[in-house]
Design an enzyme around this catalytic site. Structure first.
Site, PDB file in Angstrom:
ATOM      1  N   GLY A  12      37.048  44.335  42.603  1.00 22.54           N
ATOM      2  CA  GLY A  12      36.607  44.674  43.818  1.00 22.54           C
ATOM      3  C   GLY A  12      35.551  43.501  44.584  1.00 22.54           C
ATOM      4  CB  THR A  13      35.673  40.022  44.830  1.00 21.38           C
ATOM      5  OG1 THR A  13      36.866  39.539  44.654  1.00 21.38           O
ATOM      6  CG2 THR A  13      35.054  39.829  43.079  1.00 21.38           C
ATOM      7  CG  HIS A 110      50.161  38.332  48.520  1.00 19.92           C
ATOM      8  ND1 HIS A 110      50.568  39.070  47.402  1.00 19.92           N
ATOM      9  CD2 HIS A 110      50.699  37.246  48.308  1.00 19.92           C
ATOM     10  CE1 HIS A 110      50.991  38.567  46.548  1.00 19.92           C
ATOM     11  NE2 HIS A 110      51.282  37.305  46.913  1.00 19.92           N
ATOM     12  CD  GLU A 179      38.080  26.329  49.548  1.00 20.51           C
ATOM     13  OE1 GLU A 179      39.203  26.102  50.039  1.00 20.51           O
ATOM     14  OE2 GLU A 179      37.472  25.359  48.743  1.00 20.51           O
TER      15      GLU A 179
END
Ligand code: GAR
Length: 208
Positions: A12-13, A110, A179
């Site tokens: 769940g980041t 994705h 990033e």
């Protein structure tokens, strides 16, 4: 106010990035009304709880067959009546019924630059293993609308990330998350909440 349901399967980041974006004011006019998870042990459910968001577990193990599981999933979304469904590391094939009911209102993150390393079998760490095996020098992440294919829907945003010579699948996954994923997913939600995302003939444009 854009009401969103976030569907998750694991740590769940990406969910956390959305929660933080709302809390810190980089994601405006958005409320997470429910988190739906297919895995009762997922860390994502803990994150929802900590943030005071309703978490609902819909696990295939609790249903006799796939149809019953899919019906429960559709119900769990519909009950929350969201404007947008966000797949944030949701490793379940989304029921066609849901895709049809929420046409152009489901987005997915994705962890590659679609159309590379996507489609059936490409999820989570496997995506990064495949990128390293192919020797690509640039990878990244993609946010796209969900259609009936696998990772084939209209692309909203992509961000490139460098591959390093000494990368392992795990180090690459971490860099792509930090990033790209945690940046572009909240950003896209904010743009949708602001009404700046348009789809025409299967192409997305972002207006000022
Ligand atoms: C993320 O890297 C996400 O892009 C990926 O699963 C991970 C979930 O991590 N999704 C897919 O591979 C979908 N095909 P998280 O639970 O920490 O957000």
């Amino acid at each position: 106010m854009l009401k969103i349901v976030v569907c998750v399967s694991g740590g769940g980041t990406n969910l956390q990035a959305i929660i933080d974006g709302i809390a810190q004011g980089s994601v405006f006019h958005t409320e997470i009304v429910r988190v739906i998870c297919n895995n009762p042990g997922a860390g994502a459910l803990e994150r929802a709880k900590t943030a005071g968001i309703e978490g609902v577990c819909v696990s295939p193990k609790d249903y006799g067959d796939r149809d019953a599981f899919e019906a429960a999933l559709v119900r769990a979304v519909e009950e929350a009546d969201p404007d947008l469904v966000v797949l944030a590391g949701f490793l379940v094939k989304v029921p066609v019924e849901l895709i049809r009911k929420y046409e152009n209102r489901i987005i997915n993150i994705h962890p590659s630059l679609i159309p590379s390393f996507c489609g059936t079998g490409y999820y989570g760490l496997r995506v990064h293993e495949a990128a390293l095996a192919r020797g690509v020098k640039i990878t990244g992440a993609t946010v796209h609308f969900v259609d009936e294919g696998m990772d084939t829907g209209p692309i909203i945003m992509q961000k490139a990330v460098e591959v390093h010579d000494d990368d392992t699948p795990k180090t690459l996954q971490k860099r792509v998350m930090e990033e790209a994923e945690w940046v572009i997913l909240p950003w896209c939600i904010n743009l949708i909440a602001a009404g700046q995302v348009k789809i025409e003939n299967g192409r997305v444009s972002v207006t000022e």
